[in-house]
Motif scaffolding. Structure first.
Motif, PDB file in Angstrom:
ATOM      1  N   LYS A 187      18.005  12.806  -3.401  1.00 38.32           N
ATOM      2  CA  LYS A 187      18.305  13.911  -2.487  1.00 38.32           C
ATOM      3  C   LYS A 187      17.944  13.495  -1.060  1.00 38.32           C
ATOM      4  N   SER A 188      18.768  13.887  -0.108  1.00 39.87           N
ATOM      5  CA  SER A 188      18.580  13.465   1.278  1.00 39.87           C
ATOM      6  C   SER A 188      17.175  13.771   1.790  1.00 39.87           C
ATOM      7  N   LYS A 189      16.574  12.777   2.413  1.00 38.18           N
ATOM      8  CA  LYS A 189      15.256  12.833   3.045  1.00 38.18           C
ATOM      9  C   LYS A 189      14.097  12.935   2.063  1.00 38.18           C
ATOM     10  N   SER A 190      14.355  12.719   0.774  1.00 33.07           N
ATOM     11  CA  SER A 190      13.262  12.660  -0.194  1.00 33.07           C
ATOM     12  C   SER A 190      12.810  11.208  -0.300  1.00 33.07           C
ATOM     13  N   VAL A 191      11.534  11.005  -0.556  1.00 29.96           N
ATOM     14  CA  VAL A 191      10.998   9.643  -0.621  1.00 29.96           C
ATOM     15  C   VAL A 191       9.990   9.561  -1.759  1.00 29.96           C
ATOM     16  N   ILE A 192      10.068   8.489  -2.529  1.00 29.22           N
ATOM     17  CA  ILE A 192       8.974   8.168  -3.432  1.00 29.22           C
ATOM     18  C   ILE A 192       8.414   6.828  -2.989  1.00 29.22           C
ATOM     19  N   GLU A 193       7.125   6.730  -3.094  1.00 30.48           N
ATOM     20  CA  GLU A 193       6.421   5.542  -2.630  1.00 30.48           C
ATOM     21  C   GLU A 193       5.862   4.820  -3.837  1.00 30.48           C
ATOM     22  N   VAL A 194       6.272   3.580  -4.035  1.00 31.43           N
ATOM     23  CA  VAL A 194       5.780   2.768  -5.144  1.00 31.43           C
ATOM     24  C   VAL A 194       4.793   1.778  -4.539  1.00 31.43           C
ATOM     25  N   LEU A 195       3.526   1.942  -4.891  1.00 37.12           N
ATOM     26  CA  LEU A 195       2.477   1.088  -4.328  1.00 37.12           C
ATOM     27  C   LEU A 195       2.315  -0.186  -5.143  1.00 37.12           C
ATOM     28  N   ALA A 196       2.209  -1.294  -4.453  1.00 32.71           N
ATOM     29  CA  ALA A 196       1.970  -2.611  -5.043  1.00 32.71           C
ATOM     30  C   ALA A 196       2.788  -2.836  -6.306  1.00 32.71           C
ATOM     31  N   PRO A 197       4.124  -2.774  -6.213  1.00 37.84           N
ATOM     32  CA  PRO A 197       4.938  -2.949  -7.415  1.00 37.84           C
ATOM     33  C   PRO A 197       4.748  -4.337  -8.027  1.00 37.84           C
ATOM     34  N   ALA A 198       4.641  -4.364  -9.340  1.00 38.71           N
ATOM     35  CA  ALA A 198       4.415  -5.609 -10.072  1.00 38.71           C
ATOM     36  C   ALA A 198       5.473  -6.649  -9.745  1.00 38.71           C
ATOM     37  N   GLU A 199       5.019  -7.879  -9.583  1.00 37.89           N
ATOM     38  CA  GLU A 199       5.905  -9.037  -9.384  1.00 37.89           C
ATOM     39  C   GLU A 199       6.681  -9.031  -8.064  1.00 37.89           C
TER      40      GLU A 199
ATOM     41  N   VAL B  68       6.932   0.038  -1.698  1.00 44.51           N
ATOM     42  CA  VAL B  68       8.380   0.181  -1.603  1.00 44.51           C
ATOM     43  C   VAL B  68       8.664   1.674  -1.469  1.00 44.51           C
ATOM     44  N   LEU B  69       9.404   2.025  -0.439  1.00 35.50           N
ATOM     45  CA  LEU B  69       9.779   3.421  -0.200  1.00 35.50           C
ATOM     46  C   LEU B  69      11.210   3.613  -0.667  1.00 35.50           C
ATOM     47  N   MET B  70      11.382   4.357  -1.732  1.00 41.75           N
ATOM     48  CA  MET B  70      12.722   4.649  -2.225  1.00 41.75           C
ATOM     49  C   MET B  70      13.142   5.942  -1.542  1.00 41.75           C
ATOM     50  N   THR B  71      14.110   5.817  -0.646  1.00 45.30           N
ATOM     51  CA  THR B  71      14.478   6.899   0.257  1.00 45.30           C
ATOM     52  C   THR B  71      15.816   7.499  -0.144  1.00 45.30           C
ATOM     53  N   GLY B  72      15.809   8.790  -0.415  1.00 45.35           N
ATOM     54  CA  GLY B  72      17.028   9.488  -0.786  1.00 45.35           C
ATOM     55  C   GLY B  72      17.916   9.716   0.427  1.00 45.35           C
ATOM     56  N   VAL B  73      19.196   9.453   0.252  1.00 42.63           N
ATOM     57  CA  VAL B  73      20.152   9.645   1.353  1.00 42.63           C
ATOM     58  C   VAL B  73      21.230  10.668   0.997  1.00 42.63           C
TER      59      VAL B  73
END
Length: 190
Positions: free
Chosen positions: A62-74, A80-85
């Motif tokens: 969804k637009s302007k939503s963000v999930i933040e994945v901290l220290a992703p394995a490997e 990593v900021l997964m940003t909804g558009v």
């Protein structure tokens, strides 16, 4: 003393799509939930960490939503900021400004380093236009704007509070020259 502050446009660089680098990386995900090529590659490399995070948080792009994945394995990133558009076909220049503003807010909390933004496809495989990419960059700049004239506490000149400790923002796109040209024009207008 200057009465306002904003990130210096010289820290924003438009670069061709390649393997992203930096401490923080932002990826765009549309409402279809399909991962674009770079996100798909990083998800495979991280053994599904990104897609698991999307499932665990019920992330829909969804637009302007963000999930933040901290220290992703490997992966070499701190986050990593997964940003909804949202839906690409509905986007206006203002929508891209707003998405850039969301990223600017997220980047302002960073302590140091290089941030990257991967702006690669519009959900149908076509590249995001240089004009849209420039609007994302302008949104980041505008989000960092602070008017300081009437603040009672004088800021420490050694502190750069414009966009946290980010020293460089690399925006990976298919048309960096076009984006750079549009960005220069947008700055001149403002």
């Amino acid at each position: 003393m200057q009465n306002y502050s904003m990130i210096d446009p010289s820290i924003i660089h438009f670069v061709p799509l390649k393997k992203p680098e930096g401490q923080t990386l932002a990826l765009f995900i549309d409402e279809s939930g399909a991962l674009p090529p770079t996100a798909k590659f990083l998800d495979q490399k991280s053994r599904g960490t990104l897609s698991k995070a999307m499932g665990a948080t019920d992330f829909k792009g969804k637009s302007k939503s963000v999930i933040e994945v901290l220290a992703p394995a490997e992966l070499p990133f701190d986050r990593v900021l997964m940003t909804g558009v949202g839906k690409y076909e509905d986007h206006t220049p203002n929508d891209w400004l707003n998405i850039g503003g969301v990223l600017g807010a997220k980047f302002s909390g960073l302590k140091n380093g290089v941030a990257g933004v991967v702006a690669e496809t519009n959900g149908k495989g076509a590249p995001i236009s240089g004009e849209s990419v420039a609007n994302i960059a302008l949104g980041m700049m505008l989000r960092s704007y602070k008017f300081k004239k009437y603040k009672t506490k004088k800021p420490d000149p050694a502190e750069n509070d414009d966009l946290g400790g980010v020293s460089k923002i690399e925006i990976y796109c298919s048309s960096p020259n076009e984006a750079s040209s549009h960005f220069a024009h947008l700055q001149a207008v403002g």
